[in-house]
Design a protein around this motif. Structure first.
Motif, short mmCIF file in Angstrom:
data_model
loop_
_atom_site.label_atom_id
_atom_site.label_comp_id
_atom_site.label_asym_id
_atom_site.label_seq_id
_atom_site.Cartn_x
_atom_site.Cartn_y
_atom_site.Cartn_z
N VAL A 27 0.85 -1.20 0.00
CA VAL A 27 0.00 0.00 0.00
C VAL A 27 0.88 1.25 0.00
N ARG A 28 0.66 2.09 -1.00
CA ARG A 28 1.40 3.34 -1.11
C ARG A 28 0.50 4.57 -1.05
N VAL A 29 -0.81 4.37 -1.28
CA VAL A 29 -1.76 5.48 -1.28
C VAL A 29 -3.07 4.99 -0.68
N VAL A 30 -3.67 5.82 0.17
CA VAL A 30 -5.01 5.55 0.70
C VAL A 30 -5.93 6.63 0.17
N ARG A 31 -7.05 6.21 -0.38
CA ARG A 31 -8.00 7.12 -1.01
C ARG A 31 -9.33 7.06 -0.25
N VAL A 32 -10.00 8.19 -0.24
CA VAL A 32 -11.37 8.26 0.27
C VAL A 32 -12.16 9.13 -0.69
N SER A 33 -13.38 8.71 -1.00
CA SER A 33 -14.27 9.46 -1.89
C SER A 33 -15.54 9.80 -1.11
N ILE A 34 -15.80 11.10 -1.00
CA ILE A 34 -16.91 11.55 -0.16
C ILE A 34 -17.72 12.60 -0.92
N ALA A 35 -19.03 12.46 -0.87
CA ALA A 35 -19.91 13.46 -1.48
C ALA A 35 -19.64 14.82 -0.81
N PRO A 36 -19.56 15.88 -1.59
CA PRO A 36 -19.31 17.21 -1.00
C PRO A 36 -20.33 17.58 0.07
N SER A 37 -21.54 17.06 -0.04
CA SER A 37 -22.58 17.39 0.94
C SER A 37 -22.50 16.54 2.21
N ASN A 38 -21.62 15.54 2.25
CA ASN A 38 -21.52 14.65 3.41
C ASN A 38 -20.54 15.24 4.43
N ALA A 64 -12.66 12.27 7.98
CA ALA A 64 -11.47 11.95 7.19
C ALA A 64 -10.44 13.08 7.11
N LEU A 65 -10.87 14.29 6.89
CA LEU A 65 -9.93 15.36 6.56
C LEU A 65 -8.89 15.64 7.64
N PRO A 66 -9.20 15.53 8.94
CA PRO A 66 -8.17 15.77 9.95
C PRO A 66 -6.98 14.79 9.89
N PHE A 67 -7.11 13.70 9.18
CA PHE A 67 -6.01 12.74 9.05
C PHE A 67 -4.97 13.20 8.02
N GLY A 68 -5.25 14.27 7.31
CA GLY A 68 -4.29 14.80 6.35
C GLY A 68 -4.55 14.43 4.91
N PHE A 69 -5.73 13.91 4.60
CA PHE A 69 -6.08 13.63 3.21
C PHE A 69 -6.04 14.93 2.41
N ARG A 70 -5.58 14.86 1.17
CA ARG A 70 -5.56 16.02 0.29
C ARG A 70 -6.43 15.74 -0.93
N GLU A 71 -7.20 16.74 -1.32
CA GLU A 71 -8.11 16.59 -2.47
C GLU A 71 -7.30 16.45 -3.75
N VAL A 72 -7.65 15.43 -4.56
CA VAL A 72 -6.96 15.19 -5.83
C VAL A 72 -7.89 15.23 -7.03
N GLU A 99 -21.90 5.79 -9.41
CA GLU A 99 -23.23 5.46 -9.95
C GLU A 99 -24.30 5.40 -8.87
N VAL A 100 -23.91 5.21 -7.61
CA VAL A 100 -24.88 5.18 -6.52
C VAL A 100 -24.93 6.52 -5.78
N ASP A 101 -23.75 7.05 -5.45
CA ASP A 101 -23.68 8.23 -4.59
C ASP A 101 -23.59 9.56 -5.33
N GLY A 102 -23.41 9.54 -6.64
CA GLY A 102 -23.30 10.78 -7.40
C GLY A 102 -21.89 11.35 -7.34
N VAL A 103 -21.78 12.69 -7.40
CA VAL A 103 -20.49 13.36 -7.41
C VAL A 103 -19.82 13.18 -6.05
N GLU A 104 -18.53 12.82 -6.10
CA GLU A 104 -17.74 12.65 -4.88
C GLU A 104 -16.40 13.37 -5.06
N THR A 105 -15.92 13.93 -3.97
CA THR A 105 -14.57 14.49 -3.93
C THR A 105 -13.63 13.36 -3.55
N VAL A 106 -12.56 13.20 -4.34
CA VAL A 106 -11.57 12.16 -4.09
C VAL A 106 -10.38 12.80 -3.40
#
Length: 177
Positions: free
Chosen positions: A133-144, A151-159, A165-172
């Motif tokens: 494992v070299r990268v951990v990803r999270v995809s979250i709807a902007p409205s969530n 997630a964000l306090p762990f240091g994730f950066r938006e890419v 298809e189920v949740d619609g637009v998500e920020t990765v």
């Protein structure tokens, strides 16, 4: 820019792996069969319609690749209370890039008790121990807002963004473990 320190407070949890038969039973909404095969007792909400799509995907995934069972969605288990409080895991083993995507959810009656943050911390700890494992990803709807706050306090950066298809637009967002 400095990376924020990962939050450390909260309950102690383990992410307990499930097997193909448990995924299949949960996908069918059969809590009795799921509990007969599960390593820990599962509450009724695990077999409810809200989580059925996740269990169906995992049942199909593990049927096609039994080795994925150790990576995908498991039970968020509070060992001190001996209680299943949610689900968490990776969407699958690391891809060719060494990336894994995390997912987590807490049953409604246990929300706002830091279980999601504790589950994410456990997943990140595992990712750090896994040599592939070299990268951990999270995809979250902007409205969530709740998941973003976890997630964000762990240091994730938006890419980027994607359309699920189920949740619609998500920020990765991604993190190098």
């Amino acid at each position: 820019m400095p990376v924020p320190a990962a939050p450390t407070a909260g309950p102690r949890v383990e992410v307990v792996a499930l097997s193909g038969p448990v995924f299949a039973a949960l996908a069918d909404g059969d809590l009795t069969a799921a509990n007969a095969a599960a390593p820990v007792p599962l509450p009724p909400s695990f077999a409810g319609p809200e989580w059925t799509p996740v269990w169906r995907v995992r049942a199909e995934q593990v049927a096609a690749d039994p080795g994925a069972a150790g990576w995908v969605t498991g039970v968020v288990w509070d060992p001190d209370r001996r209680l299943a409080v949610g689900r968490a895991g990776f969407h699958g083993p690391p891809d060719a890039r060494g990336a894994v995507e995390v997912g987590y959810a807490v049953v409604p009656e246990h929300r706002r008790r830091e279980y999601a943050r504790a589950a994410l911390r456990a997943l990140l700890d595992r990712a750090r121990r896994e040599p592939g494992v070299r990268v951990v990803r999270v995809s979250i709807a902007p409205s969530n807002a709740a998941s973003r706050a976890v997630a964000l306090p762990f240091g994730f950066r938006e890419v980027g963004q994607q359309v699920d298809e189920v949740d619609g637009v998500e920020t990765v967002s991604e993190l190098d473990p």
